[in-house]
Design a protein around this motif. Structure first.
Motif, PDB file in Angstrom:
ATOM      1  N   GLN A 117      -4.716   4.247  -8.789  1.00 28.58           N
ATOM      2  CA  GLN A 117      -5.871   4.515  -7.935  1.00 28.58           C
ATOM      3  C   GLN A 117      -6.864   3.361  -7.941  1.00 28.58           C
ATOM      4  OE1 GLN A 117      -7.246   8.264  -9.502  1.00 28.58           O
ATOM      5  NE2 GLN A 117      -6.007   9.478  -8.061  1.00 28.58           N
ATOM      6  N   GLN A 118      -7.032   2.723  -9.098  1.00 24.97           N
ATOM      7  CA  GLN A 118      -7.953   1.584  -9.149  1.00 24.97           C
ATOM      8  C   GLN A 118      -7.409   0.396  -8.346  1.00 24.97           C
ATOM      9  OE1 GLN A 118     -10.870   1.637 -10.110  1.00 24.97           O
ATOM     10  NE2 GLN A 118     -11.067   3.350 -11.534  1.00 24.97           N
ATOM     11  N   ILE A 119      -6.107   0.143  -8.435  1.00 24.85           N
ATOM     12  CA  ILE A 119      -5.498  -0.927  -7.635  1.00 24.85           C
ATOM     13  C   ILE A 119      -5.632  -0.607  -6.155  1.00 24.85           C
ATOM     14  CG2 ILE A 119      -3.321  -2.059  -7.045  1.00 24.85           C
ATOM     15  CD1 ILE A 119      -4.292  -3.047  -9.644  1.00 24.85           C
ATOM     16  N   LEU A 120      -5.384   0.645  -5.797  1.00 26.97           N
ATOM     17  CA  LEU A 120      -5.468   1.044  -4.386  1.00 26.97           C
ATOM     18  C   LEU A 120      -6.901   0.950  -3.878  1.00 26.97           C
ATOM     19  CD1 LEU A 120      -3.746   2.126  -2.060  1.00 26.97           C
ATOM     20  CD2 LEU A 120      -4.229   4.438  -2.864  1.00 26.97           C
ATOM     21  N   ALA A 121      -7.856   1.398  -4.686  1.00 28.55           N
ATOM     22  CA  ALA A 121      -9.259   1.328  -4.279  1.00 28.55           C
ATOM     23  C   ALA A 121      -9.731  -0.112  -4.160  1.00 28.55           C
ATOM     24  CB  ALA A 121     -10.126   2.095  -5.277  1.00 28.55           C
ATOM     25  N   PHE A 122      -9.331  -0.948  -5.126  1.00 30.55           N
ATOM     26  CA  PHE A 122      -9.715  -2.355  -5.055  1.00 30.55           C
ATOM     27  C   PHE A 122      -9.135  -3.019  -3.802  1.00 30.55           C
ATOM     28  CE2 PHE A 122      -8.265  -6.717  -5.877  1.00 30.55           C
ATOM     29  CZ  PHE A 122      -9.488  -7.353  -6.028  1.00 30.55           C
ATOM     30  N   THR A 123      -7.873  -2.737  -3.515  1.00 35.50           N
ATOM     31  CA  THR A 123      -7.208  -3.373  -2.370  1.00 35.50           C
ATOM     32  C   THR A 123      -7.876  -2.978  -1.063  1.00 35.50           C
ATOM     33  OG1 THR A 123      -5.110  -3.390  -3.577  1.00 35.50           O
ATOM     34  CG2 THR A 123      -5.006  -3.661  -1.189  1.00 35.50           C
ATOM     35  N   THR A 124      -8.175  -1.706  -0.911  1.00 36.73           N
ATOM     36  CA  THR A 124      -8.707  -1.240   0.368  1.00 36.73           C
ATOM     37  C   THR A 124     -10.205  -1.525   0.515  1.00 36.73           C
ATOM     38  OG1 THR A 124      -8.959   0.948  -0.655  1.00 36.73           O
ATOM     39  CG2 THR A 124      -6.977   0.557   0.664  1.00 36.73           C
ATOM     40  N   LEU A 180       0.822  -1.213   0.000  1.00 35.18           N
ATOM     41  CA  LEU A 180       0.000   0.000   0.000  1.00 35.18           C
ATOM     42  C   LEU A 180       0.854   1.259   0.000  1.00 35.18           C
ATOM     43  CD1 LEU A 180      -2.718  -1.070   2.617  1.00 35.18           C
ATOM     44  CD2 LEU A 180      -2.936  -1.017   0.128  1.00 35.18           C
ATOM     45  N   LEU A 181       1.980   1.205   0.700  1.00 38.25           N
ATOM     46  CA  LEU A 181       2.862   2.372   0.743  1.00 38.25           C
ATOM     47  C   LEU A 181       3.386   2.707  -0.646  1.00 38.25           C
ATOM     48  CD1 LEU A 181       4.551   4.490   2.276  1.00 38.25           C
ATOM     49  CD2 LEU A 181       6.276   2.708   2.653  1.00 38.25           C
ATOM     50  N   HIS A 182       3.784   1.703  -1.412  1.00 45.82           N
ATOM     51  CA  HIS A 182       4.269   1.956  -2.769  1.00 45.82           C
ATOM     52  C   HIS A 182       3.162   2.553  -3.630  1.00 45.82           C
ATOM     53  CE1 HIS A 182       7.808  -1.113  -2.477  1.00 45.82           C
ATOM     54  NE2 HIS A 182       7.952  -0.065  -1.695  1.00 45.82           N
ATOM     55  N   LEU A 183       1.949   2.043  -3.500  1.00 40.22           N
ATOM     56  CA  LEU A 183       0.838   2.609  -4.261  1.00 40.22           C
ATOM     57  C   LEU A 183       0.593   4.063  -3.864  1.00 40.22           C
ATOM     58  CD1 LEU A 183      -1.700  -0.367  -4.215  1.00 40.22           C
ATOM     59  CD2 LEU A 183      -0.439   0.490  -6.190  1.00 40.22           C
ATOM     60  N   LYS A 184       0.609   4.324  -2.551  1.00 31.42           N
ATOM     61  CA  LYS A 184       0.387   5.701  -2.083  1.00 31.42           C
ATOM     62  C   LYS A 184       1.490   6.629  -2.576  1.00 31.42           C
ATOM     63  CE  LYS A 184      -3.310   6.059   0.590  1.00 31.42           C
ATOM     64  NZ  LYS A 184      -4.328   7.128   0.400  1.00 31.42           N
ATOM     65  N   HIS A 185       2.724   6.132  -2.529  1.00 29.00           N
ATOM     66  CA  HIS A 185       3.842   6.980  -2.957  1.00 29.00           C
ATOM     67  C   HIS A 185       3.772   7.284  -4.451  1.00 29.00           C
ATOM     68  CE1 HIS A 185       7.841   8.643  -3.281  1.00 29.00           C
ATOM     69  NE2 HIS A 185       8.191   7.698  -4.155  1.00 29.00           N
ATOM     70  N   VAL A 186       3.466   6.263  -5.270  1.00 33.79           N
ATOM     71  CA  VAL A 186       3.357   6.491  -6.709  1.00 33.79           C
ATOM     72  C   VAL A 186       2.164   7.394  -7.011  1.00 33.79           C
ATOM     73  CG1 VAL A 186       2.959   5.363  -8.930  1.00 33.79           C
ATOM     74  CG2 VAL A 186       4.499   4.329  -7.277  1.00 33.79           C
ATOM     75  N   GLU A 187       1.064   7.191  -6.288  1.00 35.96           N
ATOM     76  CA  GLU A 187      -0.098   8.070  -6.482  1.00 35.96           C
ATOM     77  C   GLU A 187       0.247   9.512  -6.146  1.00 35.96           C
ATOM     78  OE1 GLU A 187      -4.750   8.420  -4.973  1.00 35.96           O
ATOM     79  OE2 GLU A 187      -3.193   7.634  -3.629  1.00 35.96           O
ATOM     80  N   GLN A 188       0.967   9.690  -5.057  1.00 37.84           N
ATOM     81  CA  GLN A 188       1.356  11.044  -4.675  1.00 37.84           C
ATOM     82  C   GLN A 188       2.300  11.659  -5.709  1.00 37.84           C
ATOM     83  OE1 GLN A 188       3.732  11.446  -1.059  1.00 37.84           O
ATOM     84  NE2 GLN A 188       2.367  13.060  -0.365  1.00 37.84           N
ATOM     85  N   SER A 189       3.212  10.836  -6.262  1.00 40.88           N
ATOM     86  CA  SER A 189       4.143  11.351  -7.262  1.00 40.88           C
ATOM     87  C   SER A 189       3.412  11.741  -8.547  1.00 40.88           C
ATOM     88  CB  SER A 189       5.206  10.289  -7.574  1.00 40.88           C
ATOM     89  OG  SER A 189       5.935   9.944  -6.412  1.00 40.88           O
ATOM     90  N   LEU A 190       2.483  10.889  -8.977  1.00 41.37           N
ATOM     91  CA  LEU A 190       1.726  11.213 -10.184  1.00 41.37           C
ATOM     92  C   LEU A 190       0.803  12.413  -9.959  1.00 41.37           C
ATOM     93  CD1 LEU A 190       0.829   7.612 -11.412  1.00 41.37           C
ATOM     94  CD2 LEU A 190       2.493   9.187 -12.425  1.00 41.37           C
ATOM     95  N   SER A 191       0.279  12.566  -8.750  1.00 43.34           N
ATOM     96  CA  SER A 191      -0.541  13.752  -8.445  1.00 43.34           C
ATOM     97  C   SER A 191       0.315  15.010  -8.469  1.00 43.34           C
ATOM     98  CB  SER A 191      -1.197  13.581  -7.068  1.00 43.34           C
ATOM     99  OG  SER A 191      -2.045  12.449  -7.053  1.00 43.34           O
TER     100      SER A 191
END
Length: 850
Positions: free
Chosen positions: A703-710, A649-660
């Motif tokens: 975001q879709q991977i993160l939403a699906f996971t959570t 989840l941390l990697h997803l959050k970090h990549v999401e933050q970078s792309l944002s």
């Protein structure tokens, strides 16, 4: 005189077993007269025997105080010692034909009297004059547990000899049982064997009492005959034969070849035939014996363990079941099983009622590994304390036997046979063994917490329980229920297990992830360093600051137990190694093993380089510290699973933050400035749009991977576990542990972290997205240069390079996204993991954007 059969005594034993003065003098007179008769027989004075017997009895009554009669007092006080001396003298005098000839001219009545006297001694295991040891008997070579064999003189009357030979097996049984009691009463054979020998000794005391009564009848009654002796000992013969069969089973249980060696004896004709065929010789016999031994599965591990504990009780129970059609045998073996099982039952009761294991001779079905203590919980990733501190000796578990538990199990006595010693669980306890183990294990945990174990008031305080008593099994059930309820109450109420699990969900599953966003903003500079250069102290202080700022009320519970740490390897490389080694997917593992040897060296070099270059953000993870007994549920094994999901989840959050952040960068002038409608400007405009589109697709994917996971994986599975715990649907502590681990394993599987193909595709996509986000500044600089070059006469000549860089990102993302990752997700959703179907719908929506 009624027939007398030895039996175990339930009441108090009669203590007055001495002779009166009148009986004492009467016995001495009779013994002295019989001895004098023997000398007359040897001097061939048969014709005067009856007269001299009568005279000697009369003279004996008048001369009671003479010295010769005083010497007989030692015989009465110690009859066996006196008998041994006299028998040796007779044996030297009468050997071969001389001794046999001594009875040819003796009347049948006198022969009966002499044989009766001999039988009374032979039944005690002492050689007589006319009933002697078997000619093949040698004290050095004979096994005492086989018993002594006796033969009757051939000169004895055939009718008397036939009756005497019927009685002689009683002597063999008695001597064998006595030898067994003497050998198995040693302390090394354990408490069960000692209790069994004590019970047998009581039965032999009854047998000896019977012999005393028979000797008294022989000395006092002229009507006592050999037929009467057979009538009185006949019931006892059956009883001792049952005991003899039992000790034979016990004596040969640890040596399966004993029966082979005893049954391999051949006669002279067979030996001669084998010799003529070339099958004789000691070498061949040794080879054949080795083959038979190997076929039986005999090995040093099992033969080195004495027959004791549960194995003794199992043999007793099996023999009782096989002889169930004989009421006397069932009663006898049942009494022995009750007596021998008393120490075993007491050890079981102490274990299930106090959690203390007292088993000095390793007889019980439960064993303790003392080298595993509570200190191992701080660094144990295999749950050794709970799984292996107390285990069953046969290696079985509730989920079936595993190699981990089978490692310490001794081999069976023979192929498919019983396990040796305490590893052999009696058949009556087979269905109760897991409850016995868990009852004591639960109480042991409570006791190690420093909590006094109170006696369950519902348990009966009965010391006379036995293995054939229904109350004993009710006691096990009650103790298991009480211990289970007490430990569950300790964990759920006193140790606040459910709030602890909620805090784990909050910090590791990012249910309220504002603290993580705050932490990433505060530690941006530190996380850009290498994993070795980053300061854990600084990161820990920043985490505490983020938690204190964002966490309030219930969210702030147990935040002091959350610590920052650095992993030693990358997440996806570590997961791929675990998947391939553990064989979570046999097909993938087989495919990878084909190339494992060739790529092993390259992977090691790559891992070494990755460790050197791994950034702190890739190695960052959280740790969680709890004390005993919560460490049984929140163990290192479960913490590791939480960490894997957190890093994902941390990697997803970090990549999401970078792309944002890249999206914010794209709102600057270089990306929003309009261009004039010229060929070059239209190409530049298309390039900018393609960058926007690729960034949007990548952000949507993350975001879709993160939403699906959570929302589709973690939250529903957590609700199920929480609902079980709050509704009280968890009945046992082991079920609680299994449910917790199953919850985490399900989350790992549905998050696609247990499939090597999905992991490879996913890791490549995440690396592509994060690398693309790192090129934000480079793309912005390239856009500014293009706008600046557009105003010059020469124009911009770097457009081809821009398209080349962007094309590489698009090709890489499209390749790993559509034909690899999306196809794998669709395949697993339709074949193995149905929970991936919502993700297929989400990912197809991103595919339509391209």
């Amino acid at each position: 005189m009624d027939p007398y059969t030895p039996r175990t005594r339930t009441g108090n034993r009669k203590k007055n077993l001495t002779l009166s003065a009148k009986e004492f003098h009467k016995v001495t007179d009779t013994i002295a007269s019989v001895r004098r008769h023997r000398h007359y027989v040897e001097d061939e004075l048969v014709e005067d025997i009856d007269i001299r017997v009568t005279a000697s009895r009369e003279n004996g009554r008048r001369r009671r105080d003479e010295a010769s009669f005083e010497a007989e007092r030692s015989f009465v006080r110690a009859p066996l010692n006196s008998r041994v001396v006299s028998s040796s003298g007779h044996r030297d005098k009468g050997k071969g034909k001389a001794k046999d000839a001594s009875l040819y001219n003796v009347p049948v009545e006198m022969q009966e009297a002499l044989v009766l006297e001999d039988l009374l001694y032979v039944l005690m295991g002492i050689e007589g004059t006319y009933i002697t040891y078997h000619p093949d008997y040698t004290a050095e070579d004979e096994d005492p547990l086989n018993g002594l064999r006796f033969v009757v003189a051939s000169s004895l009357d055939p009718s008397l000899r036939d009756l005497a030979e019927r009685i002689l097996p009683l002597a063999t049984y008695y001597t064998a049982i006595s030898a067994f009691i003497e050998s198995r009463s040693h302390i090394d054979f354990g408490l069960v064997n000692q209790a069994l020998c004590a019970s047998m000794r009581d039965m032999l005391k009854d047998y000896q009492t019977l012999l005393s009564q028979l000797e008294h009848a022989f000395n006092s009654s002229a009507q006592f005959t050999l037929q009467k002796l057979w009538f009185y000992v006949h019931p006892t013969l059956h009883t001792l034969s049952l005991l003899y069969l039992l000790i034979t089973d016990l004596a040969t249980a640890d040596d399966p070849t004993a029966e082979l060696s005893s049954s391999d004896g051949s006669d002279a004709e067979e030996d001669a035939r084998n010799e003529a065929l070339g099958l004789g010789g000691a070498t061949l016999k040794a080879v054949l014996s080795e083959i038979k031994t190997t076929g039986l599965g005999v090995n040093g591990g099992a033969s080195g363990i004495a027959v004791k504990g549960g194995e003794v009780l199992a043999i007793l129970h099996d023999r009782m079941q096989s002889m169930s059609g004989d009421p006397a045998a069932r009663e006898l073996y049942g009494a022995l099983l009750r007596d021998a099982g008393k120490p075993y039952v007491e050890m079981v009761q102490a274990w299930i009622r106090t959690g203390r294991l007292f088993d000095p001779y390793e007889e019980l079905l439960v064993k303790e590994s003392k080298f595993i203590n509570r200190g191992t919980l701080e660094m144990d990733y295999t749950d050794e304390y709970w799984e292996r501190r107390y285990t069953l000796r046969d290696g079985s578990t509730l989920g079936g036997s595993s190699k981990q538990h089978q490692a310490g199990v001794p081999p069976a006595r023979s192929a498919g046979g019983r396990l040796p010693g305490g590893a052999c669980i009696p058949a009556v306890l087979e269905r109760w063994k897991h409850k016995i183990l868990l009852a004591g294990k639960y109480l042991n945990v409570i006791r190690e917490c420093g909590i006094e174990i109170r006696r369950d008031p519902s348990q009966e305080d009965d010391e006379n329980l036995s293995m054939d008593d229904e109350r004993f099994y009710k006691c096990i059930e009650d103790a298991y229920t009480y211990a289970n309820r007490a430990l569950l109450q300790l964990l759920l109420r006193d140790q606040q297990l459910i709030p602890r699990l909620r805090s784990l969900k909050r910090y590791f599953f990012l249910s309220q992830s504002s603290f993580l966003t705050h932490l990433l903003d505060l530690s941006l500079t530190e996380l850009r360093k290498s994993a070795k250069s980053a300061s854990l102290v600084k990161l820990q202080s920043l985490l505490d600051l983020a938690l204190n700022t964002d966490a309030q009320g219930e969210d702030a519970m147990f935040r002091e137990d959350v610590k920052v740490t650095m992993a030693g390897s990358g997440l996806y490389e570590w997961l791929l190694t675990v998947v391939n080694v553990s064989g979570l997917e046999e097909g993938d593992a087989a495919e990878n093993n084909a190339h494992a040897h060739e790529s092993q060296k390259k992977e090691r070099e790559k891992d070494r380089d990755d460790k050197k270059q791994m950034l702190a953000i890739d190695a960052l993870t959280l740790d969680y510290h709890v004390k005993f007994p919560l460490s049984l549920v929140i163990s290192r094994k479960t913490i590791l699973r939480y960490q894997l999901i957190f890093r994902f989840l941390l990697h997803l959050k970090h990549v999401e933050q970078s792309l944002s952040s890249m999206w914010i960068e794209h709102k600057t002038t270089a990306w929003r400035r309009p261009t004039r409608p010229r060929d070059w400007h239209s190409e530049f405009e298309n390039w900018r749009k393609r960058v926007f589109l690729l960034r949007a697709r990548m952000l949507a994917f993350v975001q879709q991977i993160l939403a699906f996971t959570t929302f589709e994986v973690l939250e529903p599975n957590w609700r199920k576990l929480e609902g079980k715990l709050e509704a009280g649907k968890v009945d046992t502590v082991d079920q609680l542990l299994r449910d917790h681990v199953d919850f985490l394993d399900t989350c790992l599987k549905e998050c696609m972290l247990t499939s090597s193909k999905l992991l490879r595709a996913y890791s490549r996509l995440i690396v592509t997205c994060s690398t693309f986000a790192l090129y934000t500044a480079s793309f912005t600089k390239s856009a500014n240069n293009a706008i600046a070059a557009a105003d010059t006469p020469d124009g911009d000549h770097s457009m081809a390079k821009r398209w080349d860089i962007l094309g590489k990102f698009e090709t890489n993302f499209n390749h790993w996204y559509v034909p690899v990752h999306l196809d794998c997700v669709q395949f697993y959703a339709s074949s193995e993991n149905v929970s991936l179907l919502p993700l297929v719908v989400r990912l197809n929506s991103i595919k339509s954007m391209s």
